[in-house]
Design an enzyme around this catalytic site. Structure first.
Site, PDB file in Angstrom:
ATOM      1  N   ASP A  14       0.859  -1.186   0.000  1.00  0.00           N
ATOM      2  CA  ASP A  14       0.000   0.000   0.000  1.00  0.00           C
ATOM      3  C   ASP A  14       0.893   1.233   0.000  1.00  0.00           C
ATOM      4  O   ASP A  14       1.675   1.457   0.926  1.00  0.00           O
ATOM      5  CB  ASP A  14      -0.892  -0.014   1.243  1.00  0.00           C
ATOM      6  CG  ASP A  14      -2.007   1.015   1.170  1.00  0.00           C
ATOM      7  OD1 ASP A  14      -2.174   1.634   0.108  1.00  0.00           O
ATOM      8  OD2 ASP A  14      -2.711   1.185   2.180  1.00  0.00           O
ATOM      9  N   ASP A 108      -2.754   2.470  -6.224  1.00  0.00           N
ATOM     10  CA  ASP A 108      -1.756   2.556  -5.163  1.00  0.00           C
ATOM     11  C   ASP A 108      -1.692   1.361  -4.223  1.00  0.00           C
ATOM     12  O   ASP A 108      -1.009   1.415  -3.198  1.00  0.00           O
ATOM     13  CB  ASP A 108      -1.987   3.828  -4.346  1.00  0.00           C
ATOM     14  CG  ASP A 108      -3.344   3.855  -3.664  1.00  0.00           C
ATOM     15  OD1 ASP A 108      -4.234   3.087  -4.060  1.00  0.00           O
ATOM     16  OD2 ASP A 108      -3.521   4.658  -2.727  1.00  0.00           O
ATOM     17  N   GLU A 109      -2.358   0.276  -4.534  1.00  0.00           N
ATOM     18  CA  GLU A 109      -2.241  -0.903  -3.678  1.00  0.00           C
ATOM     19  C   GLU A 109      -2.520  -2.182  -4.447  1.00  0.00           C
ATOM     20  O   GLU A 109      -3.232  -2.190  -5.454  1.00  0.00           O
ATOM     21  CB  GLU A 109      -3.161  -0.799  -2.457  1.00  0.00           C
ATOM     22  CG  GLU A 109      -4.642  -0.737  -2.772  1.00  0.00           C
ATOM     23  CD  GLU A 109      -5.514  -0.748  -1.516  1.00  0.00           C
ATOM     24  OE1 GLU A 109      -5.217  -1.517  -0.572  1.00  0.00           O
ATOM     25  OE2 GLU A 109      -6.507   0.001  -1.497  1.00  0.00           O
TER      26      GLU A 109
END
Length: 366
Positions: A14, A108-109
């Protein structure tokens, strides 16, 4: 079958305050300062906030005006999705150096299954450390990670040592970890569910584990079975390299609230064309069309209709959108309009088997 064979090594990576961190990376003058991505001090909604801004209570989905009141020195910057995608692509290339079992959740993860990996490294913890170092070296950004036996525990773990840290929950510690965890930290337990659990005397994983599946189903419906299993280390589903897209949408927030339905239709025409472009690019179509309306008082309304056929053309989408727009009168002026298509023709339904409970005290290299 030996229970050890079923143990997976899952990493949840993350990125730390991704949108805000990219903005600070690209503009050194913003480094160390409280910034909000999206919105403004007059209107709009914050998409992301830097850690410096979060200290003042600024959060995503908060109105720009509220954010500015909480943090008077807050700096607003515009979103730049082209740049976010560019950086995200570079990060995913790093993931694929270790495994092809990568399940992106967003820009983003992502989840990575490194049980068997391209480096032949038996330690998921060391792999996570390597990945985070490579992300820093190649992009200049910090990432956090959680490592454990399934996606749920890995995701919870990734939040423990944020920012720029990681946490490993090995198999022999999973049950104890979940039992001690406050239920509000369980992924999927939102504010309303948390408060309901608290009212029922369920404050920790141990409290949750003490409840029968029948009790949890009675109070939480289908989610009851999920809570019953998850606190025992059981989770359905593995890391899926190709996540099936459930919906596709486009929306616009206006600089000034609009009340004219003619003007709304003009904006909706533009949005429908953008939806069509995205559908064609993804080579998909949908049956369910949803009109999203956010009013000036921030209340949200959705209106949907499901067709007998799949559609992707803007003209056909607009026919339904007009019907939805005029099916009832507007309650106020409008600050945002959006169109989404769901019930897509790419959906595949597969029954996933739950992974076995980890009650056996296994000692694996993690």
């Amino acid at each position: 079958m030996d229970a050890a064979i079923l143990i997976r090594k899952i990493i949840h990576v993350d990125m730390d305050a991704f949108y805000a961190s990219v903005a600070q990376l690209d503009n050194p003058e913003l480094q160390g300062k409280a910034i909000a991505v999206g919105g403004s001090e007059i209107r709009g909604v914050v998409s992301a906030a830097s850690y410096e801004a979060r200290k003042f209570g600024v959060r995503s989905a908060m109105s720009g005006a509220m954010a500015k009141r909480l943090c008077p020195h807050l700096i607003f910057v515009k979103t730049d999705f082209a740049r976010y995608k560019e950086v995200s692509s570079a990060i995913r290339k790093i993931f694929y150096e270790y495994t092809d079992l990568v399940e992106p959740l967003s820009l983003d993860e992502a989840y990575l299954d490194v049980t068997e990996n391209k480096k032949g490294n038996p330690s998921a913890s060391l792999i996570a450390t390597e990945i985070r170092l490579k992300i820093k070296e190649r992009t200049g950004l910090n990432a956090s990670a959680g490592i454990s036996i399934n996606k749920f525990v890995a995701k919870v773990a990734s939040d423990i040592n944020k920012p720029n840290g990681q946490k490993t929950i090995p198999p022999e510690e999973v049950i104890e970890f979940l039992e001690k965890l406050d239920v509000k930290k369980f992924y999927g337990v939102g504010k309303v569910t948390k408060e309901k659990m608290y009212r029922l005397g369920v404050f920790t994983g141990m409290d949750l584990k003490s409840k029968t599946e029948e009790f949890l189903t009675e109070h939480f419906g289908k989610s009851g079975g999920y809570y019953y299993n998850i606190v025992r280390g059981i989770q359905k589903g593995s890391v899926k390299p190709s996540r099936i897209q459930k919906s596709l949408a486009a929306e616009r927030t206006f600089n000034e609230n609009i009340a004219s339905e003619i003007y709304m239709l003009e904006r909706l025409e533009e949005i429908a064309k953008e939806v069509e472009r995205r559908l064609l690019k993804s080579k998909i179509a949908g049956k369910t069309i949803t009109l999203k309306i956010k009013y000036s008082d921030f209340t949200l309304q959705t209106r949907s209709k499901t067709l007998d056929m799949y559609v992707s053309a803007a003209a056909l989408i607009m026919e339904i959108v007009k019907e939805l727009l005029f099916q009832s009168s507007m309650k106020d002026s409008v600050r945002l309009l959006g169109i989404s298509l769901s019930n897509l023709n790419n959906e595949k339904k597969k029954a996933a088997k739950p992974e076995k409970s980890i009650d056996v005290q296994l000692k694996l290299e993690f």
